[in-house]
Design an enzyme around this catalytic site. Structure first.
Site, short mmCIF file in Angstrom:
data_model
loop_
_atom_site.label_atom_id
_atom_site.label_comp_id
_atom_site.label_asym_id
_atom_site.label_seq_id
_atom_site.Cartn_x
_atom_site.Cartn_y
_atom_site.Cartn_z
CG HIS A 1 -13.78 3.75 -2.88
ND1 HIS A 1 -12.53 3.29 -2.53
CD2 HIS A 1 -14.60 3.38 -1.85
CE1 HIS A 1 -12.58 2.68 -1.36
NE2 HIS A 1 -13.83 2.72 -0.92
CB CYS B 1 -18.11 0.28 0.24
SG CYS B 1 -17.05 1.72 0.55
CE1 TYR C 1 -11.19 6.13 -1.02
CE2 TYR C 1 -13.41 6.12 -0.11
CZ TYR C 1 -12.09 5.69 -0.07
OH TYR C 1 -11.67 4.83 0.91
CG ASN D 1 -11.09 -1.05 -0.92
OD1 ASN D 1 -12.22 -0.94 -1.37
ND2 ASN D 1 -10.73 -0.52 0.24
NE ARG E 1 -3.40 2.50 2.68
CZ ARG E 1 -4.32 2.74 3.59
NH1 ARG E 1 -4.60 1.82 4.50
NH2 ARG E 1 -4.96 3.88 3.62
#
Length: 421
Positions: free
Chosen positions: A194, A164, A244, A144, A90
């Site tokens: 998102h 989500c 987002y 995700n 990440r």
């Protein structure tokens, strides 16, 4: 009832366990299996999970295992919350795109594509093994990028629904501002995972009064502040975008901001180290306050509600989920995965009708859906050219030079996770 959580060693898991314990009447779990290859983390999380159940007098049995096949055997539902490559991957997703002047984020843009490429093959392998042990099990995907992962599962014929926590977070926030119970708040939530907007906030149900104009008039500063957006944006739109959307509406500002501070992954890694130390304390028997800063607020409530509905044990009849479009948004193919209000039951999720969308939203949804088509193709079949095409199609990239540079960086940073590379 048996549930399995793949990625059960996550520091998220005590949030989920707390929800299972508090909402036992909605979802009466007899056996809960936490599955994770990281045995050391699993031992810490599993110990705290058992103490949480014991403190709240939950009679369910909690077991842990590193053996995926044993863990999912005979499960009625399997929750996926894994992170291939961990926080280290990440951190890379959030940093190398900045070298090209593009946003670094783990679920959208180039970083989101990297995560999809690492994740889809792993999730499909897990799902096949679930199907071999119990073909009737439901798969609930919280991993995700949820939209792409859920589409991969559905296209492979799995019984899957994506989940989500963005929508439930808005529901709880709006309920607090309106001083009503969350169950009274119904969202006109439309878009992709998102990439969504709250077009209306209704009291009492899908046909209730739309109080969104009142919310924006009376609490616009609070709502915009939580989104980290200028209130003028929210007022001009007259709707509430997902936070987002800031990556799209203020891309260059976000890139400048990200270049001045450590990545979110670095912050979370430090937080996880502290959380795991807490989890190892045998006196701790509730989720610590620090966990709220980790993210995933209200995930447990949403997961319990969805699992209960899919397993025919009650649950809310209408929930925001990720599922096949099937004509709901007429400008998208039927097999696109959208995030909208849907009726959920033991047969799965059926989206509710959605009013015609303003081109301002429909255009971006269509653009990102096209990117997701190419991203899934790259995840399933591999190849530098497929990665490049997906990057070029993404509205946060969209330039040949950027796509070329990002393709090389993506492959270089993820080679160990890409069989074809």
């Amino acid at each position: 009832m048996k549930l399995a959580v793949v990625g059960g060693g996550s520091t998220y898991t005590p949030e989920l366990i707390d929800g299972f314990a508090r909402l036992r009447d909605t979802l009466p779990i007899e056996e809960l299996v936490l599955v994770d290859p990281a045995a050391d983390r699993l031992e810490l999380v599993g110990g705290l999970a058992r103490r949480i159940f014991a403190k709240q007098d939950h009679a369910g049995k909690i077991t842990t295992t590193t053996d995926l096949d044993a863990g999912v055997a005979d499960a009625d539902a399997v929750l996926l919350q894994l992170r291939v490559g961990g926080q280290a991957a990440r951190d890379q997703d959030e940093t190398w795109p900045l070298e090209c002047g593009c946003v670094g984020q783990e679920t959208t843009g180039a970083g989101g594509l990297a995560k999809a490429l690492r994740t889809v093959p792993v999730v499909l392998d897990i799902a096949e093994r679930v199907r071999r042990t119990n073909p009737d099990a439901w798969i609930i995907d919280f991993t995700n990028p949820v939209g792409i992962v859920t589409r991969a599962l559905l296209q492979a014929g799995h019984k899957a629904v994506g989940l989500c926590n963005v929508a439930i977070g808005f529901q709880r926030k709006f309920a607090r501002l309106l001083e009503v119970e969350p169950g009274q708040v119904h969202l006109d939530h439309v878009g992709l995972n998102h990439l969504s907007w709250e077009l209306g906030v209704r009291l009492g149900g899908p046909d209730g009064e739309n109080v969104l104009p009142k919310l924006l008039a009376e609490h616009g500063d609070t709502i915009a502040g939580d989104l980290r957006m200028d209130r003028r944006i929210v007022d001009r739109l007259g709707v509430v975008p997902s936070y987002y959307l800031r990556y799209f509406y203020a891309h260059d500002e976000v890139v400048r901001e990200l270049g001045t501070k450590p990545s979110r992954a670095a912050e979370v890694a430090a937080m996880e180290k502290e959380l795991l130390a807490m989890y190892g304390d045998p006196a701790l028997d509730e989720k610590p306050e620090l966990l709220a800063k980790r993210g995933g607020a209200f995930y447990s409530e949403a997961a319990v509600d969805l699992a209960a509905s899919l397993l025919g044990n009650g649950g809310s009849p209408v929930q925001v989920v990720n599922t096949y479009n099937n004509g709901t948004l007429p400008f998208l193919p039927d097999d696109a995965v959208i995030e909208v209000q849907a009726r959920v039951g033991h047969d799965g999720a059926t989206p509710l009708a959605v009013p015609a969308l303003d081109p301002l939203y429909a255009g971006l949804i269509a653009n990102v859906t096209a990117y997701e088509d190419l991203a899934l193709e790259a995840a399933l079949r591999g190849g530098r050219d497929r990665v490049f095409k997906a990057l070029l199609a993404h509205p946060l990239i969209g330039q040949f030079e950027y796509a070329e540079g990002l393709t090389d960086r993506l492959i270089a940073h993820n080679r160990e996770h890409l069989a074809w590379a």
